[in-house]
Write a protein that holds these residues in place. Structure first.
Motif, PDB file in Angstrom:
ATOM      1  N   VAL A   1       1.184   0.490  -9.874  1.00 57.33           N
ATOM      2  CA  VAL A   1       0.546  -0.711  -9.333  1.00 57.33           C
ATOM      3  C   VAL A   1       0.553  -1.856 -10.345  1.00 57.33           C
ATOM      4  O   VAL A   1       1.019  -2.967 -10.046  1.00 57.33           O
ATOM      5  N   VAL A   2       0.045  -1.607 -11.543  1.00 57.18           N
ATOM      6  CA  VAL A   2      -0.093  -2.687 -12.532  1.00 57.18           C
ATOM      7  C   VAL A   2       1.258  -3.290 -12.920  1.00 57.18           C
ATOM      8  O   VAL A   2       1.399  -4.517 -12.966  1.00 57.18           O
ATOM      9  N   PRO A   3       2.312  -2.496 -13.215  1.00 53.71           N
ATOM     10  CA  PRO A   3       3.597  -3.134 -13.550  1.00 53.71           C
ATOM     11  C   PRO A   3       4.137  -4.032 -12.442  1.00 53.71           C
ATOM     12  O   PRO A   3       4.727  -5.079 -12.719  1.00 53.71           O
ATOM     13  N   GLN A   4       3.953  -3.636 -11.172  1.00 53.23           N
ATOM     14  CA  GLN A   4       4.452  -4.466 -10.078  1.00 53.23           C
ATOM     15  C   GLN A   4       3.581  -5.697  -9.845  1.00 53.23           C
ATOM     16  O   GLN A   4       4.071  -6.722  -9.372  1.00 53.23           O
ATOM     17  N   SER A   5       2.306  -5.584 -10.165  1.00 53.22           N
ATOM     18  CA  SER A   5       1.410  -6.721  -9.944  1.00 53.22           C
ATOM     19  C   SER A   5       1.485  -7.752 -11.065  1.00 53.22           C
ATOM     20  O   SER A   5       0.985  -8.872 -10.903  1.00 53.22           O
ATOM     21  N   MET A   6       2.127  -7.414 -12.190  1.00 52.43           N
ATOM     22  CA  MET A   6       2.157  -8.332 -13.319  1.00 52.43           C
ATOM     23  C   MET A   6       2.902  -9.616 -12.989  1.00 52.43           C
ATOM     24  O   MET A   6       2.561 -10.688 -13.494  1.00 52.43           O
ATOM     25  N   ARG A   7       3.926  -9.543 -12.147  1.00 57.83           N
ATOM     26  CA  ARG A   7       4.679 -10.751 -11.803  1.00 57.83           C
ATOM     27  C   ARG A   7       3.814 -11.733 -11.027  1.00 57.83           C
ATOM     28  O   ARG A   7       4.095 -12.934 -11.002  1.00 57.83           O
ATOM     29  N   VAL A   8       2.748 -11.244 -10.381  1.00 55.31           N
ATOM     30  CA  VAL A   8       1.810 -12.126  -9.681  1.00 55.31           C
ATOM     31  C   VAL A   8       0.671 -12.554 -10.602  1.00 55.31           C
ATOM     32  O   VAL A   8       0.134 -13.656 -10.477  1.00 55.31           O
TER      33      VAL A   8
ATOM     34  N   GLY B   1       1.852  13.450  -6.384  1.00 50.85           N
ATOM     35  CA  GLY B   1       0.875  14.160  -7.198  1.00 50.85           C
ATOM     36  C   GLY B   1       0.322  13.377  -8.358  1.00 50.85           C
ATOM     37  O   GLY B   1      -0.323  13.961  -9.245  1.00 50.85           O
ATOM     38  N   MET B   2       0.532  12.067  -8.390  1.00 46.67           N
ATOM     39  CA  MET B   2       0.002  11.241  -9.482  1.00 46.67           C
ATOM     40  C   MET B   2      -1.501  11.045  -9.315  1.00 46.67           C
ATOM     41  O   MET B   2      -2.005  10.916  -8.192  1.00 46.67           O
ATOM     42  N   SER B   3      -2.188  10.999 -10.438  1.00 42.89           N
ATOM     43  CA  SER B   3      -3.616  10.694 -10.411  1.00 42.89           C
ATOM     44  C   SER B   3      -3.821   9.197 -10.218  1.00 42.89           C
ATOM     45  O   SER B   3      -2.872   8.404 -10.258  1.00 42.89           O
ATOM     46  N   TRP B   4      -5.092   8.806 -10.007  1.00 43.11           N
ATOM     47  CA  TRP B   4      -5.386   7.377  -9.826  1.00 43.11           C
ATOM     48  C   TRP B   4      -5.001   6.588 -11.066  1.00 43.11           C
ATOM     49  O   TRP B   4      -4.449   5.498 -10.964  1.00 43.11           O
ATOM     50  N   ARG B   5      -5.269   7.142 -12.237  1.00 47.03           N
ATOM     51  CA  ARG B   5      -4.945   6.453 -13.486  1.00 47.03           C
ATOM     52  C   ARG B   5      -3.443   6.290 -13.637  1.00 47.03           C
ATOM     53  O   ARG B   5      -2.946   5.226 -14.007  1.00 47.03           O
ATOM     54  N   GLN B   6      -2.693   7.349 -13.365  1.00 47.04           N
ATOM     55  CA  GLN B   6      -1.241   7.255 -13.460  1.00 47.04           C
ATOM     56  C   GLN B   6      -0.669   6.278 -12.442  1.00 47.04           C
ATOM     57  O   GLN B   6       0.272   5.538 -12.741  1.00 47.04           O
ATOM     58  N   THR B   7      -1.247   6.263 -11.252  1.00 45.88           N
ATOM     59  CA  THR B   7      -0.770   5.344 -10.224  1.00 45.88           C
ATOM     60  C   THR B   7      -0.991   3.897 -10.642  1.00 45.88           C
ATOM     61  O   THR B   7      -0.109   3.048 -10.473  1.00 45.88           O
TER      62      THR B   7
ATOM     63  N   ARG C   1       0.818  -1.209   0.000  1.00 44.28           N
ATOM     64  CA  ARG C   1       0.000   0.000   0.000  1.00 44.28           C
ATOM     65  C   ARG C   1       0.857   1.266   0.000  1.00 44.28           C
ATOM     66  O   ARG C   1       0.437   2.320  -0.474  1.00 44.28           O
ATOM     67  N   GLY C   2       2.072   1.164   0.526  1.00 45.58           N
ATOM     68  CA  GLY C   2       2.951   2.316   0.526  1.00 45.58           C
ATOM     69  C   GLY C   2       3.281   2.825  -0.868  1.00 45.58           C
ATOM     70  O   GLY C   2       3.568   4.024  -1.047  1.00 45.58           O
ATOM     71  N   GLN C   3       3.264   1.922  -1.876  1.00 43.25           N
ATOM     72  CA  GLN C   3       3.515   2.354  -3.249  1.00 43.25           C
ATOM     73  C   GLN C   3       2.429   3.302  -3.722  1.00 43.25           C
ATOM     74  O   GLN C   3       2.700   4.322  -4.366  1.00 43.25           O
ATOM     75  N   ASP C   4       1.192   2.974  -3.402  1.00 42.55           N
ATOM     76  CA  ASP C   4       0.073   3.838  -3.774  1.00 42.55           C
ATOM     77  C   ASP C   4       0.156   5.171  -3.042  1.00 42.55           C
ATOM     78  O   ASP C   4      -0.054   6.244  -3.630  1.00 42.55           O
TER      79      ASP C   4
END
Length: 321
Positions: free
Chosen positions: A197-204, A186-192, A176-179
């Motif tokens: 989030v998505v690049p790090q979750s791809m390995r799972v 200052g990143m938006s939800w889409r940018q986040t 959650r700290g990444q978010d």
């Protein structure tokens, strides 16, 4: 190590039980292959005759198209459903939960039967004012849809329920700290989601998704439930019914399924390797057995040196509040 000490002669560890089982398995495999090669029921000449038949190869391409299109739609729907499940909106969360409950709780064969009967159940749909005689227009929504696309929709809607849980598990695996750090920058939800989030979750997400793709390839054999008979399994069944040879055509279908599955497994391996860079634990390199210092543990001199080095570390500075 003293120069008078003889070097240690390493003896390789023997595994007699493991070797015995390996020999038995090889003997059984050789016996099975020899028996299958000489058993007339397999009719190997027919297998070679129909393995590259034009009808079989076309059916294999249709099966692959069903798999790819269904999985693309299922991944997109699964991502949307996963975000809905993780949303703080109770309505979106409830809709996603009901969808997963319905499509995971009923067999895919039953769902495909319903997809095939949609044209019969909804012969016409009238749009107008409820509880009055006012009608604007009447349509037949499912009469013009080809069975191929009905099969794609049926497979995709079922698979989306499983992909939603896979994607949700991948997103939850990211700390959650990444978010929070992305929002602090200052990143938006889409940018986040797209950059953090998505690049790090791809390995799972990639390993179970690869398994779902392979499973989808074999699940396409159930689309005969809605009347579609141009995929690989249905095509081989039709040919076997014409020539009265069931076993050789089943072998032909199995060979094609194994071929496509092997290609998909290779692609899955490279995707996992790409997204697992810098994350998968690396095996420690084995120490050189000829190096006496590598095999020996820390000596008393090392401990003294360690204490001396520890004494040289300056004390931490106090912070004055």
């Amino acid at each position: 190590m003293d120069s008078d000490t003889e070097p240690i002669k390493a003896v390789k560890l023997r595994h007699p039980i493991r070797t015995t089982f390996a020999v038995l398995i090889l003997l059984l495999l050789a016996a099975f292959i020899w028996d299958a090669a000489n058993r007339e029921a397999y009719q190997w000449p027919l297998v070679g005759q129909y393995l590259f038949d034009r009808r079989i190869s076309q059916a294999a391409l249709i099966t692959l198209a069903l798999t790819i299109l269904s999985m693309i739609l299922a991944i997109v729907m699964g991502l949307v459903l996963a975000v809905m499940r993780l949303s703080e909106n109770p309505v979106l969360k409830a809709v996603s939960w009901v969808y997963l409950w319905l499509f995971r709780g009923t067999p895919v064969y039953v769902q495909l039967v319903f997809w095939g009967l949609l044209g019969t159940i909804y012969r016409s749909v009238t749009i107008g004012v409820p509880f009055t005689d006012i009608e604007f227009f009447t349509v037949s929504p499912f009469s013009a849809i080809d069975l191929f696309w009905l099969a794609v929709l049926g497979l995709a809607f079922n698979e989306a329920a499983y992909m939603a849980e896979i994607v949700r598990g991948g997103i939850l695996s990211v700390p959650r700290g990444q978010d929070e750090a992305a929002r602090a920058l200052g990143m938006s939800w889409r940018q986040t989601m797209l950059r953090i989030v998505v690049p790090q979750s791809m390995r799972v997400i990639i390993p179970p998704t690869g398994n779902e793709v392979i499973s989808m390839l074999k699940t396409t054999s159930l689309v005969t439930a809605l009347g579609f008979s141009l995929e690989l399994y249905a095509r081989t069944r039709a040919i076997s019914a014409q020539i009265y040879a069931t076993v050789p055509l089943l072998i032909v279908a199995s060979i094609w399924y194994l071929l496509v599955t092997s290609i998909l497994m290779v692609g899955q391996h490279y995707l996992e390797k790409y997204y697992g860079r810098g994350v998968a634990p690396q095996r420690a390199q084995d120490a050189d057995p000829t190096d006496p210092d590598a095999s020996a543990g820390p000596g008393p001199d090392d401990a003294v040196d360690g204490r001396a080095n520890a004494d040289q570390v300056p004390p931490p500075k106090r912070e004055h509040l």
